[in-house]
Design an enzyme around this catalytic site. Structure first.
Site, PDB file in Angstrom:
ATOM      1  N   ARG A   1      -4.161  10.218   4.103  1.00  0.00           N
ATOM      2  CA  ARG A   1      -3.030  11.056   4.490  1.00  0.00           C
ATOM      3  C   ARG A   1      -1.881  10.967   3.477  1.00  0.00           C
ATOM      4  O   ARG A   1      -1.130  11.918   3.274  1.00  0.00           O
ATOM      5  CB  ARG A   1      -2.558  10.634   5.884  1.00  0.00           C
ATOM      6  CG  ARG A   1      -1.771  11.728   6.542  1.00  0.00           C
ATOM      7  CD  ARG A   1      -1.281  11.375   7.908  1.00  0.00           C
ATOM      8  NE  ARG A   1      -0.614  12.517   8.479  1.00  0.00           N
ATOM      9  CZ  ARG A   1       0.594  12.904   8.147  1.00  0.00           C
ATOM     10  NH1 ARG A   1       1.279  12.220   7.255  1.00  0.00           N
ATOM     11  NH2 ARG A   1       1.117  13.973   8.685  1.00  0.00           N
TER      12      ARG A   1
ATOM     13  N   ASP B   1      -4.243  12.046  13.140  1.00  0.00           N
ATOM     14  CA  ASP B   1      -4.952  10.782  13.033  1.00  0.00           C
ATOM     15  C   ASP B   1      -4.741   9.985  14.301  1.00  0.00           C
ATOM     16  O   ASP B   1      -4.166  10.479  15.256  1.00  0.00           O
ATOM     17  CB  ASP B   1      -4.565  10.021  11.766  1.00  0.00           C
ATOM     18  CG  ASP B   1      -3.130   9.564  11.786  1.00  0.00           C
ATOM     19  OD1 ASP B   1      -2.543   9.522  12.879  1.00  0.00           O
ATOM     20  OD2 ASP B   1      -2.600   9.239  10.722  1.00  0.00           O
TER      21      ASP B   1
ATOM     22  N   LYS C   1       0.847  -1.208   0.000  1.00  0.00           N
ATOM     23  CA  LYS C   1       0.000   0.000   0.000  1.00  0.00           C
ATOM     24  C   LYS C   1       0.871   1.242   0.000  1.00  0.00           C
ATOM     25  O   LYS C   1       0.662   2.170  -0.784  1.00  0.00           O
ATOM     26  CB  LYS C   1      -0.871  -0.028   1.270  1.00  0.00           C
ATOM     27  CG  LYS C   1      -1.506   1.306   1.628  1.00  0.00           C
ATOM     28  CD  LYS C   1      -2.339   1.208   2.900  1.00  0.00           C
ATOM     29  CE  LYS C   1      -1.586   1.390   4.191  1.00  0.00           C
ATOM     30  NZ  LYS C   1      -1.300   2.778   4.554  1.00  0.00           N
ATOM     31  N   ASN C   2       1.863   1.261   0.907  1.00  0.00           N
ATOM     32  CA  ASN C   2       2.641   2.483   1.092  1.00  0.00           C
ATOM     33  C   ASN C   2       3.668   2.730  -0.005  1.00  0.00           C
ATOM     34  O   ASN C   2       4.401   3.712   0.031  1.00  0.00           O
ATOM     35  CB  ASN C   2       3.310   2.486   2.474  1.00  0.00           C
ATOM     36  CG  ASN C   2       2.268   2.701   3.559  1.00  0.00           C
ATOM     37  OD1 ASN C   2       1.135   3.082   3.275  1.00  0.00           O
ATOM     38  ND2 ASN C   2       2.646   2.441   4.803  1.00  0.00           N
TER      39      ASN C   2
ATOM     40  N   ASP D   1       4.745  -0.164  12.255  1.00  0.00           N
ATOM     41  CA  ASP D   1       3.487  -0.729  11.774  1.00  0.00           C
ATOM     42  C   ASP D   1       3.266  -2.171  12.253  1.00  0.00           C
ATOM     43  O   ASP D   1       2.150  -2.679  12.160  1.00  0.00           O
ATOM     44  CB  ASP D   1       3.427  -0.683  10.235  1.00  0.00           C
ATOM     45  CG  ASP D   1       3.281   0.740   9.721  1.00  0.00           C
ATOM     46  OD1 ASP D   1       2.813   1.602  10.476  1.00  0.00           O
ATOM     47  OD2 ASP D   1       3.656   0.994   8.560  1.00  0.00           O
TER      48      ASP D   1
HETATM   49  N1  EPU Z   1       7.638  13.723  11.345  1.00  0.00           N
HETATM   50  C1  EPU Z   1       7.812  15.026  11.692  1.00  0.00           C
HETATM   51  N2  EPU Z   1       7.876  15.976  10.717  1.00  0.00           N
HETATM   52  C2  EPU Z   1       7.757  15.671   9.406  1.00  0.00           C
HETATM   53  C3  EPU Z   1       7.563  14.322   9.039  1.00  0.00           C
HETATM   54  C4  EPU Z   1       7.506  13.356  10.037  1.00  0.00           C
HETATM   55  O1  EPU Z   1       7.904  15.345  12.865  1.00  0.00           O
HETATM   56  O2  EPU Z   1       7.836  16.580   8.558  1.00  0.00           O
HETATM   57  C5  EPU Z   1       7.558  12.707  12.409  1.00  0.00           C
HETATM   58  C6  EPU Z   1       6.149  12.215  12.549  1.00  0.00           C
HETATM   59  O3  EPU Z   1       5.421  13.038  13.434  1.00  0.00           O
HETATM   60  C7  EPU Z   1       6.339  10.820  13.088  1.00  0.00           C
HETATM   61  C8  EPU Z   1       7.666  10.366  12.504  1.00  0.00           C
HETATM   62  O4  EPU Z   1       8.313  11.555  12.038  1.00  0.00           O
HETATM   63  O5  EPU Z   1       6.453  10.840  14.480  1.00  0.00           O
HETATM   64  C9  EPU Z   1       7.561   9.360  11.382  1.00  0.00           C
HETATM   65  O6  EPU Z   1       6.931   9.938  10.262  1.00  0.00           O
HETATM   66  P1  EPU Z   1       7.260   9.524   8.766  1.00  0.00           P
HETATM   67  O7  EPU Z   1       7.257  10.757   7.938  1.00  0.00           O
HETATM   68  O8  EPU Z   1       8.475   8.647   8.729  1.00  0.00           O
HETATM   69  O9  EPU Z   1       6.016   8.619   8.407  1.00  0.00           O
HETATM   70  P2  EPU Z   1       4.922   8.848   7.297  1.00  0.00           P
HETATM   71  O10 EPU Z   1       5.566   9.041   5.977  1.00  0.00           O
HETATM   72  O11 EPU Z   1       3.937   9.855   7.749  1.00  0.00           O
HETATM   73  C10 EPU Z   1       4.790   6.295   6.708  1.00  0.00           C
HETATM   74  C11 EPU Z   1       3.700   5.286   6.568  1.00  0.00           C
HETATM   75  C12 EPU Z   1       3.177   4.872   7.933  1.00  0.00           C
HETATM   76  C13 EPU Z   1       4.326   4.352   8.773  1.00  0.00           C
HETATM   77  C14 EPU Z   1       5.457   5.408   8.841  1.00  0.00           C
HETATM   78  C15 EPU Z   1       6.702   4.929   9.570  1.00  0.00           C
HETATM   79  C16 EPU Z   1       2.647   5.915   4.508  1.00  0.00           C
HETATM   80  C17 EPU Z   1       1.437   6.436   3.826  1.00  0.00           C
HETATM   81  N3  EPU Z   1       2.596   5.843   5.811  1.00  0.00           N
HETATM   82  O12 EPU Z   1       4.194   7.431   7.308  1.00  0.00           O
HETATM   83  O13 EPU Z   1       2.279   3.791   7.687  1.00  0.00           O
HETATM   84  O14 EPU Z   1       3.857   4.061  10.069  1.00  0.00           O
HETATM   85  O15 EPU Z   1       5.855   5.756   7.494  1.00  0.00           O
HETATM   86  O16 EPU Z   1       7.215   3.802   8.976  1.00  0.00           O
HETATM   87  O17 EPU Z   1       3.627   5.553   3.860  1.00  0.00           O
HETATM   88  C18 EPU Z   1       0.240   2.596   7.817  1.00  0.00           C
HETATM   89  O18 EPU Z   1       0.522   2.052   6.759  1.00  0.00           O
HETATM   90  O19 EPU Z   1      -0.704   2.206   8.525  1.00  0.00           O
HETATM   91  C19 EPU Z   1       1.037   3.726   8.284  1.00  0.00           C
HETATM   92  C20 EPU Z   1       0.595   4.558   9.216  1.00  0.00           C
END
Ligand code: EPU
Length: 421
Positions: free
Chosen positions: A89, A113, A17-18, A303
């Site tokens: 998101r 979320d 998915k991601n 995850d």
């Molecule tokens: N963060 C910041 N500032 C930013 C970006 C991130 O503070 O500008 C912090 C976030 O608050 C969080 C941490 O960094 O605490 C991790 O965020 P990250 O950007 O790495 O994650 P994401 O891209 O928002 C993706 C997956 C998530 C998965 C995370 C970590 C997608 C759509 N989502 O999220 O997957 O948990 O990486 O591996 O790719 C899921 O599939 O259910 C899911 C939530």
């Protein structure tokens, strides 16, 4: 159903998915028709398709075949509306491609979320370093680079997956060279870099913490197969160990799951790599509880954390699970306690004392992973467990109930959105 069946047999994992959602955004970078295969049959792909249509693309999604075709016109829109970003998101991943292609992007700011606050500061800082101006107005993150982007040296404070993707997808069309340090190293980042490279981008280092990009003038559309879903594969690994079963995960890539599979092994199951994926054989034993701490890839994935807590709840002994990536990602815990788990939360840690047997009850899924983890808990609980909010599970696992039934579980999915075990 009465929990207790050991899962046995084989189960297939589809594309991640991601990755699929991000690759759909990547397609925006080239005029013409791109084709993605091995796309999972989930609602999120439908939402992303709608987002791309509103930008002017023609999108055909054949969920049964796992194929998405995206026809991108020369001139595309640059606005992602709140109704779609709110529902998905991952919509934020159009930010990089839109600034690179159009010199502007207006992307609604996603709300918080269920798994903690997630900022966009690193996305914004990365694009600013590439020459865009970024501000938030009327609920939109607005990025503008009317003169185009230029290469830069960027160091992320934290290896954010989303920020790495947006910097990468913007830098490929920037003028000159970009060096991104402390980049996320996830297999999904490598998948995106691979598709971009097939499109004509010049990228080195994806999968390591330093990614270098030499900007090119234009990219061309391609056909690309989505990388297998490591989180779905990991879910099946935990499900096999939890139910004292023996499951071959077809399409699972063991090397994308090293930290999780080490844990499954440490709990007492045998893990072997097969021609088609990997196999987890519990030997019918009740596994041992194991300490876990989530970390950015290649560490233990956040995850999969709900599955580690769930398993420890009925494995032998006690263990501590530490969440280092997200705040408040312990929503599984209070529901597990309804099933008889013995847990104690202390800040970012959950202490779990394994009980002999969980006891079936109605519980509620708060997000994709918590929902799937509660289903696994129901599989090992006495009596009937009902998981409400099952639509969350559908967001990450196509046909979860059918797959479970194929492995011998007595599970039914009610049309009224509840999940009966
Ligand atoms: N963060 C910041 N500032 C930013 C970006 C991130 O503070 O500008 C912090 C976030 O608050 C969080 C941490 O960094 O605490 C991790 O965020 P990250 O950007 O790495 O994650 P994401 O891209 O928002 C993706 C997956 C998530 C998965 C995370 C970590 C997608 C759509 N989502 O999220 O997957 O948990 O990486 O591996 O790719 C899921 O599939 O259910 C899911 C939530």
């Amino acid at each position: 159903m009465v929990g207790g069946a050991a899962l046995r047999g084989e189960v297939a994992v589809a594309g991640a998915k991601n990755s699929a959602l991000k690759l759909m955004a990547v397609a925006l970078l080239a005029t013409g028709r791109s084709r993605l295969t091995n796309v999972p049959a989930i609602l999120d792909v439908t939402i992303m398709a709608e987002l791309l249509r509103r930008l002017g693309c023609t999108v055909d999604y054949d969920a049964a075949a796992g194929v998405v075709e995206i026809d991108v016109p020369h001139d595309i829109g640059h606005r992602a509306d709140y109704d779609l970003v709110r529902a998905l998101r991952a919509s934020i991943s159009v930010l990089g491609p839109l600034v690179a292609r159009c010199g502007a992007a207006d992307v609604a700011v996603p709300g918080g979320d269920a798994i903690g606050s997630r900022g966009l500061d690193l996305h914004a800082a990365g694009l600013e370093a590439l020459g865009a101006t970024v501000h938030v107005t009327h609920g939109f993150l607005v990025a503008e680079a009317p003169e185009g982007l230029h290469g830069a040296e960027i160091r992320l404070e934290f290896p954010s997956v989303g920020a790495t993707e947006n910097v990468l997808t913007a830098a490929v069309l920037a003028h000159g060279r970009t060096r991104l340090e402390n980049a996320a190293r996830e297999p999904e980042i490598v998948d995106i870099a691979q598709m971009l490279t097939e499109m004509g981008a010049r990228i080195t280092g994806a999968g390591t913490s330093v990614i270098e990009v030499e900007g090119v003038r234009a990219l061309t559309p391609v056909e690309h197969a989505v990388v297998p879903d490591r989180i779905a594969a990991g879910t099946w690994a935990f499900a096999a160990a939890a139910t004292r079963g023996d499951v071959e995960v077809v399409g699972g890539v063991a090397e994308h799951l090293s930290a999780a599979l080490e844990l499954v092994k440490a709990s007492g199951a045998e893990v072997t790599v097969t021609d088609r994926g990997f196999r987890v054989d519990s030997g019918g034993r009740r596994p041992k509880a194991v300490d876990v701490a989530t970390l950015p890839y290649p560490g233990f994935p956040t995850d999969l954390q709900p599955f580690a807590i769930t398993c420890n709840a009925f494995f032998v002994n006690e263990a501590t699970v530490t969440e280092n990536l997200f705040e408040a990602r312990f929503r599984t815990v209070q529901e597990l306690n309804r099933l008889g788990a013995e847990t104690r939360i202390d800040g970012h840690h959950v202490m779990v004392h394994g009980v002999e047997r969980l006891s079936g009850a109605p519980v509620e899924a708060s997000d994709i992973r918590a929902g799937a983890a509660l289903v696994i808990a129901g599989l090992v609980a006495d009596g009937v467990t009902t998981v409400s909010g099952a639509q969350h599970i559908d967001r990450g696992y196509a046909g979860f109930a059918e797959s479970l039934r194929g492995l011998g579980a007595d599970v039914s999915r009610e049309p009224d959105e509840d999940f009966f075990l």
